[in-house]
Design an enzyme around this catalytic site. Sequence first.
Site, PDB file in Angstrom:
ATOM      1  N   ASP A  43       0.375  -1.102  -0.026  1.00  0.00           N
ATOM      2  CA  ASP A  43       0.114   0.019   0.350  1.00  0.00           C
ATOM      3  C   ASP A  43       0.773   1.105   0.499  1.00  0.00           C
ATOM      4  O   ASP A  43       0.456   2.774  -0.254  1.00  0.00           O
ATOM      5  CB  ASP A  43      -0.674   0.058   1.196  1.00  0.00           C
ATOM      6  CG  ASP A  43       0.001  -0.142   2.340  1.00  0.00           C
ATOM      7  OD1 ASP A  43       0.944  -0.636   2.699  1.00  0.00           O
ATOM      8  OD2 ASP A  43      -1.381  -0.677   3.378  1.00  0.00           O
ATOM      9  N   SER A  44       2.160   1.176   0.030  1.00  0.00           N
ATOM     10  CA  SER A  44       3.413   2.030  -0.171  1.00  0.00           C
ATOM     11  C   SER A  44       3.092   2.716  -1.827  1.00  0.00           C
ATOM     12  O   SER A  44       3.717   3.977  -2.068  1.00  0.00           O
ATOM     13  CB  SER A  44       4.272   1.902  -0.050  1.00  0.00           C
ATOM     14  OG  SER A  44       4.888   0.358  -0.641  1.00  0.00           O
ATOM     15  N   GLU A 114      -1.031  -5.771   8.125  1.00  0.00           N
ATOM     16  CA  GLU A 114      -0.662  -5.449   9.133  1.00  0.00           C
ATOM     17  C   GLU A 114      -1.241  -6.188  11.224  1.00  0.00           C
ATOM     18  O   GLU A 114      -2.464  -5.239  10.923  1.00  0.00           O
ATOM     19  CB  GLU A 114      -0.585  -4.373   9.281  1.00  0.00           C
ATOM     20  CG  GLU A 114       0.377  -3.140   8.508  1.00  0.00           C
ATOM     21  CD  GLU A 114       0.702  -1.516   8.051  1.00  0.00           C
ATOM     22  OE1 GLU A 114      -0.044  -1.261   9.117  1.00  0.00           O
ATOM     23  OE2 GLU A 114       0.495  -1.302   6.914  1.00  0.00           O
ATOM     24  N   GLU A 181       8.445  -3.845  10.902  1.00  0.00           N
ATOM     25  CA  GLU A 181       9.545  -3.283  10.650  1.00  0.00           C
ATOM     26  C   GLU A 181       9.225  -2.035  11.903  1.00  0.00           C
ATOM     27  O   GLU A 181       9.330  -2.243  12.164  1.00  0.00           O
ATOM     28  CB  GLU A 181       8.079  -2.657   9.660  1.00  0.00           C
ATOM     29  CG  GLU A 181       8.258  -0.769   9.417  1.00  0.00           C
ATOM     30  CD  GLU A 181       7.304  -0.346   8.012  1.00  0.00           C
ATOM     31  OE1 GLU A 181       6.715  -1.033   7.794  1.00  0.00           O
ATOM     32  OE2 GLU A 181       7.635   0.748   7.042  1.00  0.00           O
TER      33      GLU A 181
HETATM   34  O1  KIV Z   1       3.546  -0.772   1.559  1.00  0.00           O
HETATM   35  C1  KIV Z   1       4.924  -1.549   1.621  1.00  0.00           C
HETATM   36  O2  KIV Z   1       5.552  -1.261   0.938  1.00  0.00           O
HETATM   37  C2  KIV Z   1       4.930  -2.198   2.547  1.00  0.00           C
HETATM   38  C3  KIV Z   1       6.359  -1.858   3.716  1.00  0.00           C
HETATM   39  C4  KIV Z   1       6.843  -2.178   4.690  1.00  0.00           C
HETATM   40  C5  KIV Z   1       7.472  -2.888   2.256  1.00  0.00           C
HETATM   41  O3  KIV Z   1       4.455  -2.891   3.501  1.00  0.00           O
END
Ligand code: KIV
Length: 258
Positions: A43-44, A114, A181
């Site tokens: 989701d980045s 998450e 993370e």
């Molecule tokens: O969305 C993302 O890029 C992540 C990073 C921690 C790799 O979850």
Amino acid sequence: MKTTTHTLRKLKGQRPIAAATAYDAITARYAAEAGVDIILVGDSVGNTVLGFDSTVPVTLDMMVHHTAAVARSRPEPLLAADVPFAEAHYDYERVLAACQRLIQQAGAEAVKIEGGARLAPLIARLTGAGVPVWGHIGLEPQQVRVLGRYRRFGVEAAEADRLLADALALEKAGCFALLLEMTESNLARTITETVKIPTIGIGAGPHCDGQILVCTDLLGLTPGPMPSFAHAFAAAGDEVKKGFAAYVMAVRARQYPK
Ligand code: KIV
């Protein structure tokens, strides 16, 4: 060779796992050809390619759109997709439906969620339904509006104990791997030595079973400051700018087309 959750598990203790994000077919193809083990449609995508200031605005529709683009490149790496903001906190049927879209409609082979022990019962039901889940603990960027900032996790003993308990609960729930993370490095080592599933770190030091980086950071495409732990392994941003500039000059000088 196709990477699966099974082949990935076998890498623990054998060799480090290299994971990276990708959000489109062309980047995914380059990552696959370079030998990346896991492609995460993170989701980045929100703060990298979509112009948001965090992952919070990213919706399930956006995740499906980008995951499907990556899946069309038929990547050899395991293809995982993030379950976006708040989605994993609905009831089981809705979370299952979200995972079903990411897997059946978009082509993901696994989902990343998450959250720690409080999500373990839900994750146990998902894995029981055939959804491969990659757990994600430590800094949970989807919590940034509650946290007020991004910070390191597990420095204080109480938080370190909770994170170790989270890791064990997620392993028991059937997660095939754990993403750690911004987790304090010694804690990341303890978790890695305690669980039997692979740990993939980002900003969590060198002791995890593997590492993940956001592709725009590792390629040198991030325009502004990067997180302190990130490293640019190429200067793709400079190359891209050079390419555009050469094109502009050639057009203006009537050198292109011939
Ligand atoms: O969305 C993302 O890029 C992540 C990073 C921690 C790799 O979850």
